[in-house]
Enzyme design. Sequence first.
Site, PDB file in Angstrom:
ATOM      1  N   LYS A 167      16.360 -39.013  42.239  1.00 26.33           N
ATOM      2  CA  LYS A 167      15.822 -40.152  43.160  1.00 26.33           C
ATOM      3  C   LYS A 167      17.085 -40.817  43.749  1.00 26.33           C
ATOM      4  CE  LYS A 167      14.980 -43.504  39.487  1.00 26.33           C
ATOM      5  NZ  LYS A 167      13.996 -44.114  38.658  1.00 26.33           N
ATOM      6  N   TYR A 213      41.939 -63.055  50.454  1.00 26.50           N
ATOM      7  CA  TYR A 213      41.475 -64.119  51.015  1.00 26.50           C
ATOM      8  C   TYR A 213      41.402 -65.502  50.246  1.00 26.50           C
ATOM      9  CZ  TYR A 213      39.502 -60.896  54.494  1.00 26.50           C
ATOM     10  OH  TYR A 213      39.280 -59.875  55.381  1.00 26.50           O
TER      11      TYR A 213
HETATM   12  C1  LIG Z   1      14.299 -43.488  37.276  1.00 19.68           C
HETATM   13  C2  LIG Z   1      13.336 -43.194  36.354  1.00 19.68           C
HETATM   14  C3  LIG Z   1      13.540 -42.274  35.166  1.00 19.68           C
HETATM   15  C4  LIG Z   1      15.002 -42.050  34.881  1.00 19.68           C
HETATM   16  O1  LIG Z   1      15.522 -42.906  33.988  1.00 19.68           O
HETATM   17  P1  LIG Z   1      17.058 -42.748  33.363  1.00 19.68           P
HETATM   18  O2  LIG Z   1      17.041 -43.886  32.623  1.00 19.68           O
HETATM   19  O3  LIG Z   1      18.003 -42.655  34.421  1.00 19.68           O
HETATM   20  O4  LIG Z   1      16.779 -41.470  32.319  1.00 19.68           O
HETATM   21  C5  LIG Z   1      12.453 -42.124  34.518  1.00 19.68           C
HETATM   22  N1  LIG Z   1      11.320 -42.263  34.705  1.00 19.68           N
HETATM   23  C6  LIG Z   1      10.917 -43.183  35.904  1.00 19.68           C
HETATM   24  C7  LIG Z   1       9.413 -43.367  36.063  1.00 19.68           C
HETATM   25  C8  LIG Z   1      11.931 -43.409  36.857  1.00 19.68           C
HETATM   26  O5  LIG Z   1      11.577 -44.029  37.820  1.00 19.68           O
END
Ligand SMILES: *Cc1c(COP(=O)(O)O)cnc(C)c1O
Length: 356
Positions: free
Chosen positions: A35, A253
């Site tokens: 994702k 800055y």
């Molecule tokens: C993002 C996500 C993961 C992955 O989590 P990690 O800590 O990066 O392994 C697993 N399950 C769900 C539902 C997620 O949204």
Amino acid sequence: MSRPIAAIINTKNLKNNLNIIRKIIYPTKIWFVLKDNAYGHGITNICKFLINADGIAVLTLEEAILLRNENFRNPILLLEGFFHINDLKIIYQYNLTMVIHNKWQLNLLMQYPPIYPIVIYIKINTSMNRLGFNINSVNKIISIIEKHIHVKQIVCMAHFADTSQNTHAFLYEIKLINQILNNNYLRSFANSAAILWHRNIYYDWVRSGILLYGASPTNSWKDISKFNFKPVTTLRSKIIGIQKLYPGTTVSYNYQYYTNIKRQIGIIACGYGDGYPKTISSETNILINGQKTHILGNVTMDMMAIDLINIPHASIGSNVELWGEHIKIDDVATSAKTINYELMCSLSIRVPRILK
Ligand SMILES: *Cc1c(COP(=O)(O)O)cnc(C)c1O
């Protein structure tokens, strides 16, 4: 010449991490979580190495379609399912696996059911209290689905608030869930942290995000150092300017840094516009030609200044590592009061990702 900043994706390290995860969880199946553009790495860059993966999990239809267009033929999981009834047509067309987390989704699904048997993930709410059905209603939801929809398989999915080494609150939550759920149902409960520290909750499918990219789910590298994961991305740049400071002069800055001695500083092509955190503490390490130094003054949109007092040979064109194999992204995140996940996802679109 292009601006010297780049995110170098080390494919050898990526494959290393992939193999370690596979070895740890064997023979359980794995959703690799890609994702948010594969945690900022570029979904097309990463999916090349996952062509034989059991499955890839994403959030949006666009990401799922991209994966299909890259010829990924195995299951694709939409972690929040669909957002609108029109999405269902595309889900069926591209043969995507969806999560159902709410009654409104269930109602729409029944209005527009699939014409072939599908796999459905039922999200169970936990103490996260974000999405999902109350555990007490899950058996009923499943019987409704089985009655009205042509299903091939149902998997119960849960995501927990803290699965790190020393927390057991979630094990208690799992115990309660398992007491209620029918034993025949498949389960997907483990994220990266649970993969490392809770073998007893692997069940049928685990979900691995951050470990694939070689960073710690606890944001502390030392927690995962013994597993031999390797950081996948090096954020590198170069020195593009050198300034000699005299006593009584300032940097950045609001005159933020003041020197009362003579010193030389380097200007690096990297700023918050690239996704480097402005909230960073000035003690944070930056690597110049392999030597550690730190930031002076505040990080600006396109540049930052670093101390060269102990690196007199640094010059225009010297190599800079902002994070990577030597400066762990976990440590940079900690000194910016955030987490490695956020830094990965915040890396700006203007930073080229280069596979190496
Ligand atoms: C993002 C996500 C993961 C992955 O989590 P990690 O800590 O990066 O392994 C697993 N399950 C769900 C539902 C997620 O949204």
